[in-house]
Design a protein around this motif. Structure first.
Motif, short mmCIF file in Angstrom:
data_model
loop_
_atom_site.label_atom_id
_atom_site.label_comp_id
_atom_site.label_asym_id
_atom_site.label_seq_id
_atom_site.Cartn_x
_atom_site.Cartn_y
_atom_site.Cartn_z
N TYR A 279 2.55 11.29 18.63
CA TYR A 279 3.89 11.80 18.42
C TYR A 279 4.40 12.35 19.75
O TYR A 279 3.67 13.04 20.46
N GLU B 184 16.87 9.37 12.47
CA GLU B 184 15.66 10.16 12.27
C GLU B 184 15.57 11.31 13.28
O GLU B 184 15.25 12.43 12.92
N LYS C 160 13.23 14.55 12.93
CA LYS C 160 11.95 13.83 12.91
C LYS C 160 11.54 13.51 14.35
O LYS C 160 12.37 13.46 15.26
N PRO D 279 9.25 10.74 16.89
CA PRO D 279 8.73 9.37 16.88
C PRO D 279 7.22 9.33 17.13
O PRO D 279 6.69 10.08 17.95
N THR E 186 6.73 3.34 16.38
CA THR E 186 6.20 2.59 15.24
C THR E 186 6.59 3.23 13.90
O THR E 186 6.56 2.56 12.88
N LYS E 187 6.90 4.53 13.93
CA LYS E 187 7.42 5.20 12.74
C LYS E 187 7.90 6.58 13.14
O LYS E 187 7.77 6.99 14.29
N TRP E 188 8.47 7.30 12.17
CA TRP E 188 9.00 8.64 12.38
C TRP E 188 8.29 9.57 11.43
O TRP E 188 7.94 9.19 10.32
N GLY E 189 8.10 10.83 11.85
CA GLY E 189 7.44 11.79 10.98
C GLY E 189 7.92 13.20 11.25
O GLY E 189 8.66 13.46 12.20
N ASP F 61 -3.68 5.26 10.48
CA ASP F 61 -2.27 5.55 10.31
C ASP F 61 -2.17 6.97 9.80
O ASP F 61 -2.68 7.30 8.74
N ASP G 180 0.29 10.84 9.80
CA ASP G 180 1.61 11.46 10.00
C ASP G 180 1.50 12.66 10.89
O ASP G 180 0.55 13.30 11.01
#
Length: 191
Positions: free
Chosen positions: A44, A124, A129, A131, A156-159, A189, A191
């Motif tokens: 992150y 996001e 959030k 990244p 690759t995703k947000w959290g 994977d 968060d």
């Protein structure tokens, strides 16, 4: 309110995470101070608190950092071998937890410019959030200084913001040594 300066007794540092553009590899240190290569970098990025400025990295010396008055202002000045760069905290259990990532390498700065713009424009990011960024590959770049390797970084995703970003203290407890996974191990994977 004061000047917003840290009041700790000098122990308020975060272990570094670095990208070596000459080798195209990521590195950090474990609790014993031994540097090791990070396989499959993924973390992150705390873009909310990124800083820009000028930095001087010289062998055998602590880095010198002079920050801009605000992100991207370009108003930091210093004498000598300073180069423009950035500093931000990153977090991943795979790299030992919270790490400080900074660079002045052009190949890294190009990727960070792109990622930061993507962060600012995203719904996001606007919602608070952060990244999760992965180095998906490195690409050779030939220049007058020889071949460097540019990291290809992708969100690759947000959290939600990991609590570790907000747990910095003047005397942090040492982070547990991360497991040194082989390159064949699957990246979890998380968060």
């Amino acid at each position: 309110m004061g000047l917003g300066l840290p009041t700790g007794g000098g122990g308020d540092f975060v272990t570094y995470c670095k990208y070596n553009a000459k080798a195209g590899r990521w590195y950090t240190k474990d609790d014993s101070g031994d540097e090791y290569e990070i396989e499959k970098f993924k973390a992150y990025f705390d873009f909310k608190n990124i800083q820009t400025g000028i930095f001087k990295f010289e062998a055998g010396q602590a880095p010198e950092k002079i920050f801009d008055t605000e992100v991207g202002a370009g108003d930091a000045v210093g004498e000598g071998n300073f180069k423009r760069g950035f500093l931000l905290n990153v977090f991943s259990p795979k790299i030992g937890g919270l790490r400080e990532f900074s660079s002045t390498a052009g190949a890294v700065n190009n990727e960070m410019n792109t990622l930061y713009d993507e962060y600012l424009k995203s719904d996001e990011g606007k919602a608070g959030k952060l990244p999760l960024v992965e180095c998906v590959k490195v690409n050779p770049v030939d220049s007058k200084h020889g071949t460097n390797y540019a990291p290809e970084l992708k969100i690759t995703k947000w959290g939600d913001r990991p609590k570790e970003f907000d747990e910095l203290t003047a005397t942090p407890a040492p982070a547990p040594a991360p497991a040194k996974a082989s390159s064949d191990d699957a990246v979890e994977d998380w968060d």
